[in-house]
Design a protein around this motif. Structure first.
Motif, PDB file in Angstrom:
ATOM      1  N   LEU A  91       0.838  -1.194   0.000  1.00 23.09           N
ATOM      2  CA  LEU A  91       0.000   0.000   0.000  1.00 23.09           C
ATOM      3  C   LEU A  91       0.872   1.242   0.000  1.00 23.09           C
ATOM      4  O   LEU A  91       1.906   1.292   0.661  1.00 23.09           O
ATOM      5  CB  LEU A  91      -0.897   0.007   1.236  1.00 23.09           C
ATOM      6  N   THR A 120       2.140   4.659   1.126  1.00 24.95           N
ATOM      7  CA  THR A 120       2.102   5.280   2.447  1.00 24.95           C
ATOM      8  C   THR A 120       2.081   6.792   2.308  1.00 24.95           C
ATOM      9  O   THR A 120       2.472   7.347   1.295  1.00 24.95           O
ATOM     10  CB  THR A 120       3.330   4.879   3.284  1.00 24.95           C
ATOM     11  N   LYS A 126      -1.597   1.468   5.204  1.00 23.13           N
ATOM     12  CA  LYS A 126      -1.382   2.882   4.902  1.00 23.13           C
ATOM     13  C   LYS A 126      -1.739   3.787   6.078  1.00 23.13           C
ATOM     14  O   LYS A 126      -1.088   4.786   6.321  1.00 23.13           O
ATOM     15  CB  LYS A 126      -2.222   3.262   3.686  1.00 23.13           C
TER      16      LYS A 126
END
Length: 177
Positions: free
Chosen positions: A26, A28, A92
């Motif tokens: 994911l 960030t 995230k």
């Protein structure tokens, strides 16, 4: 008809193939070096700041005013300094963090016509999780523990009579600069 050991062996042989596809990483949020915010516990409120000198290591400073004392002229304050480490995660929005450091406590007492202050310097530690909702805002739930003191009124003065571990569940709101 297949036997149970054969099914078990077949299932175990299939396990490595399940982990071959890596989970998608994911994106960030950008690591921000400095934040300011507020914190609240069941018996206090305060302000805090956080500075990260690397993406994972940082320092957190906080000042807290305690309330809820029995007598109107009594109050408590604390200054907290922690060395912090942000744990790695694939999520995230989740930022787990741990910290250890020093706590300066001040208890102002007023009893039997006298008043004064008891101060203490000791150790504290904390851990928790921040939830990051945008590039510039996060909120968190943290547990902070300190090796606090017990004070009693003796011979016209308030003195430290012992130690106890005090645990504070804390809610935080931070603005990342």
């Amino acid at each position: 008809m297949m036997s149970t050991p054969f099914l078990l062996l077949f299932g175990l042989a299939a396990l490595p193939s399940l982990g071959q596809e890596a989970a998608p990483s994911l994106a960030t949020y950008r690591v921000r070096r400095f934040s300011v915010g507020v914190l609240g516990t069941y018996n206090g409120v305060g302000v805090q700041s956080d500075y990260r000198f690397t993406p994972r290591w940082g320092v957190k400073l906080a000042g807290v005013q305690q309330f809820g004392y029995e007598r109107a002229a009594e109050y408590g304050r604390a200054g907290i300094g922690l060395l912090t480490y942000s744990l790695l995660t694939n999520a995230k929005v989740v930022e787990p963090v741990v910290g250890v450091g020093a706590v300066y406590s001040l208890y102002h007492w007023a009893l039997a016509g006298g008043s004064g202050a008891v101060t203490d310097l000791n150790v504290g530690a904390g851990f928790g999780t921040n939830l990051r909702f945008s590039d510039r805002f996060r909120t968190g739930f943290n547990i902070f523990a300190v090796n606090g003191f017990r004070a009693e009124y003796q011979r016209g003065d308030m003195v430290v009579t012992g130690r106890r571990v005090v645990v504070f569940p804390t809610l935080t709101l931070d603005f990342l600069l």
